[in-house]
Scaffold this motif. Structure first.
Motif, PDB file in Angstrom:
ATOM      1  N   TYR A 143      -6.170   3.789   7.235  1.00  0.00           N
ATOM      2  CA  TYR A 143      -5.933   4.353   5.921  1.00  0.00           C
ATOM      3  C   TYR A 143      -7.380   4.202   5.275  1.00  0.00           C
ATOM      4  O   TYR A 143      -7.718   4.936   4.224  1.00  0.00           O
ATOM      5  CB  TYR A 143      -4.847   3.876   5.072  1.00  0.00           C
ATOM      6  CG  TYR A 143      -4.564   2.503   5.252  1.00  0.00           C
ATOM      7  CD1 TYR A 143      -3.726   2.273   6.156  1.00  0.00           C
ATOM      8  CD2 TYR A 143      -4.959   1.417   4.214  1.00  0.00           C
ATOM      9  CE1 TYR A 143      -3.287   0.785   6.254  1.00  0.00           C
ATOM     10  CE2 TYR A 143      -4.757   0.498   4.311  1.00  0.00           C
ATOM     11  CZ  TYR A 143      -3.862  -0.035   5.426  1.00  0.00           C
ATOM     12  OH  TYR A 143      -3.161  -1.277   5.511  1.00  0.00           O
ATOM     13  N   SER A 164     -10.011  -5.148   2.597  1.00  0.00           N
ATOM     14  CA  SER A 164     -10.480  -4.165   1.741  1.00  0.00           C
ATOM     15  C   SER A 164     -11.131  -2.630   2.430  1.00  0.00           C
ATOM     16  O   SER A 164     -10.972  -2.772   3.524  1.00  0.00           O
ATOM     17  CB  SER A 164     -11.471  -4.740   0.663  1.00  0.00           C
ATOM     18  OG  SER A 164     -12.509  -4.745   1.339  1.00  0.00           O
ATOM     19  N   THR A 166       0.867  -1.219  -0.139  1.00  0.00           N
ATOM     20  CA  THR A 166       0.213  -0.043  -0.159  1.00  0.00           C
ATOM     21  C   THR A 166       0.702   1.241   0.045  1.00  0.00           C
ATOM     22  O   THR A 166       0.210   2.341  -0.629  1.00  0.00           O
ATOM     23  CB  THR A 166      -1.013  -0.034   1.161  1.00  0.00           C
ATOM     24  OG1 THR A 166      -1.531  -1.454   1.448  1.00  0.00           O
ATOM     25  CG2 THR A 166      -2.191   0.867   0.852  1.00  0.00           C
ATOM     26  N   GLY A 219      -6.531  -5.991  -0.666  1.00  0.00           N
ATOM     27  CA  GLY A 219      -5.278  -6.503  -0.670  1.00  0.00           C
ATOM     28  C   GLY A 219      -5.403  -8.245  -0.243  1.00  0.00           C
ATOM     29  O   GLY A 219      -6.343  -8.180   0.565  1.00  0.00           O
ATOM     30  N   ALA A 263      -9.740   0.011  -2.539  1.00  0.00           N
ATOM     31  CA  ALA A 263      -8.626  -1.040  -2.759  1.00  0.00           C
ATOM     32  C   ALA A 263      -8.821  -2.218  -2.077  1.00  0.00           C
ATOM     33  O   ALA A 263      -9.572  -2.230  -0.886  1.00  0.00           O
ATOM     34  CB  ALA A 263      -7.527  -0.157  -2.390  1.00  0.00           C
TER      35      ALA A 263
HETATM   36  N1  PHE Z   1      -2.479  -3.025   3.387  1.00  0.00           N
HETATM   37  C1  PHE Z   1      -3.505  -3.947   3.683  1.00  0.00           C
HETATM   38  C2  PHE Z   1      -2.711  -5.056   4.485  1.00  0.00           C
HETATM   39  O1  PHE Z   1      -1.492  -5.089   4.763  1.00  0.00           O
HETATM   40  C3  PHE Z   1      -4.276  -4.547   2.677  1.00  0.00           C
HETATM   41  C4  PHE Z   1      -5.240  -3.526   2.190  1.00  0.00           C
HETATM   42  C5  PHE Z   1      -5.055  -3.016   0.980  1.00  0.00           C
HETATM   43  C6  PHE Z   1      -6.346  -3.188   2.855  1.00  0.00           C
HETATM   44  C7  PHE Z   1      -5.753  -1.925   0.540  1.00  0.00           C
HETATM   45  C8  PHE Z   1      -7.212  -2.077   2.355  1.00  0.00           C
HETATM   46  C9  PHE Z   1      -6.888  -1.662   1.068  1.00  0.00           C
HETATM   47  O2  PHE Z   1      -3.070  -6.232   4.961  1.00  0.00           O
END
Ligand code: PHE
Length: 495
Positions: free
Chosen positions: A410, A433, A327, A456, A454
């Motif tokens: 975020y 997400s 991210t 992941g 988004a």
């Molecule tokens: N970055 C999050 C994680 O590391 C995954 C995620 C990506 C969540 C985009 C929300 C949006 O688990």
């Protein structure tokens, strides 16, 4: 070899026929060597014809071989008993390796008797003056390939593990249309000299063996993770996503955390969860104006937010780390998008490595791969996120999804994604997400009616399921069996 070939051809010439197994037994040769010679002759053309036959044959086990040499266990025990004064039973039992079995056989054969009246313990005496070791005689016959022993006796010896039954395949070979007792050596290579002199016309060339196994070409091998990555990449490309540049494992805390509105006191920013770099310890190049906005939104709020109300420190944001999520890359890309003169909708994805200072176990390592998808457009809602998650997972063959409210610094709202696992018959977590917060997007310069959705997931988890690996160490690290990397099957996602 040439001499064996000629020898075999001589026999066929004289006798009209040859059975490879009989021939091997009679000449004391290994059967496979004889079969190999036949195959070589067959490759010469129509010199011979052969027909396969299979038959049961009996042979001696190692124990059977012993009996053949030293006599049956019962005969050995009989021999160990003193003919005049007998022998103590304890000593008889210890007299040879298989004395126990031999003793009870000898007793039931009526060869021995036991006198239990003696003071110094039970004593064994011979009951008959002489014995005939039938078992040894029979095994001699088996060893010579004699087939006249009744089947039930053989079965009895098999039970005693003295003989084994094997199916043997042999060839009955006879003369072919172009039979000859001499084997002309065939050429394998056509040389320039043969062409120049014309001598190729007189030579016979060996036929190509098109059914021979090829030699596997020397080449690289894709690790299962890379194969599954290629498939996920394909799905994103089909859906019109562009790949983000993820070629930086090292990231500043600024892009990994601060840009994502993750407060500087957040436990994820602790050394227990994140790997910090010693050298270079800090980053110094940040977009100035943007950095100020990030600082303000954390400290005092703005864009309709109250902020976290703490003193934001540049030094904390400067700390270099191994990125904890991809991210961070999405944040860089969204910042770029926000800096465009006119906003254009975008769909981005990435699949790359991230690092976390975790306790290692069967399913967790300190590094793994994340798959991430990001969509930026005007007025996107949670409904759009749910819709695109269905579209994405359907391409993986997953139809049933459920969503559970979650928390990310975020995203708001945030949802964990579950899918129904048909094999395990339960709902399993497949991803995370959310909709990125305005506190993250507005300082980047994105218009305020643009939202970004988004999601992941990990690459390791689907790979382990697909390749049937239940310990991550079989997939990553020094315990990986390279043979697995060479031979693992291609990856196909059901869709
Ligand atoms: N970055 C999050 C994680 O590391 C995954 C995620 C990506 C969540 C985009 C929300 C949006 O688990």
């Amino acid at each position: 070899m040439a001499s064996l070939l000629e020898e075999i051809l001589q026999v066929i010439d004289q006798q009209g026929q040859l059975d490879t197994y009989e021939y091997a037994t009679n000449t004391g040769r290994d059967h496979q060597t004889v079969v190999g010679a036949i195959k070589s002759i067959e490759s010469l053309g129509e010199v011979i014809t052969s027909e396969q036959r299979s038959f049961n044959s009996w042979s001696l086990t190692d124990e059977g071989e012993q009996v053949l040499q030293h006599g049956s266990h019962e005969a050995v025990v009989y021999g160990a008993v003193d003919p005049s004064v007998g022998t103590l039973q304890v000593d008889v039992i210890k007299s040879s390796a298989n004395a126990k079995v031999g003793f009870s056989k000898a007793m039931s054969n009526g060869w021995l008797r036991v006198d239990k009246s003696a003071k110094d313990g039970a004593r064994v005496f011979r009951k008959v003056d002489s014995i005939t070791d039938v078992v040894q005689e029979k095994l001699q016959k088996v060893a010579k390939g004699n087939t006249t022993i009744p089947e039930d006796e053989l079965k009895e010896y098999k039970k005693r593990k003295l003989v084994i039954n094997t199916v043997t395949k042999s060839f009955i070979v006879s003369k072919g249309a172009k039979f000859s007792t001499s084997v002309a050596k065939q050429d394998t290579d056509l040389t320039p000299e043969m062409i120049a002199s014309g001598s190729w016309k007189e030579r016979t060339f060996k036929d190509y063996n098109f059914s021979a196994m090829g030699i596997p070409p020397i080449r690289g091998h894709l690790h299962p993770l890379m194969k599954v990555r290629a498939q996920y990449r394909q799905i994103f490309l089909e859906m019109g996503f562009a790949e983000m540049p993820t070629n930086n494992y090292i990231e500043s805390s600024f892009w990994n955390f601060d840009a994502l509105f993750q407060p500087q006191q957040h436990p994820a920013r602790d050394a227990h969860d994140t790997f910090f770099l010693k050298d270079p310890e800090r980053s110094f190049e940040f977009p100035k104006e943007y950095l100020e906005k990030v600082k303000t939104v954390h400290q005092d709020g703005g864009f309709g937010s109250e902020g976290y109300k703490y003193e934001w420190k540049l030094e904390e944001a400067q700390k270099n780390i191994l990125r904890t999520h991809t991210t961070a890359v999405s944040a860089r890309m969204l910042y770029k998008l926000g800096q465009q003169e006119k906003f254009t909708p975008a769909k981005y994805f990435s699949i790359d490595r991230v690092f976390r200072n975790e306790t290692l176990d069967a399913t967790h390592l300190a590094e793994f791969h994340q798959i991430e998808g990001v969509v930026a457009d005007y007025d996107l809602t949670l409904g759009h996120l749910i819709g695109i998650l269905y579209a994405f997972f359907r391409k993986l063959g997953i139809e049933k999804l459920r969503f559970k409210p979650a928390y990310n610094p975020y995203t708001e709202p945030s949802m964990e994604v579950f899918s129904y696992h048909e094999g395990l018959k339960k709902w399993v977590e497949v991803g995370n997400s959310g909709v990125f917060r305005p506190e993250m997007l507005l300082p980047m310069g994105l218009p305020d009616n643009v939202s970004v959705i988004a999601w992941g997931l990990s690459l390791e988890r689907p790979t382990m399921i697909m390749y049937g690996v239940d310990n991550i160490r079989e997939l990553v690290g020094h315990k990986v069996n390279l043979e697995m990397v060479y031979t693992n099957p291609i990856c196909r996602l059901e869709n």
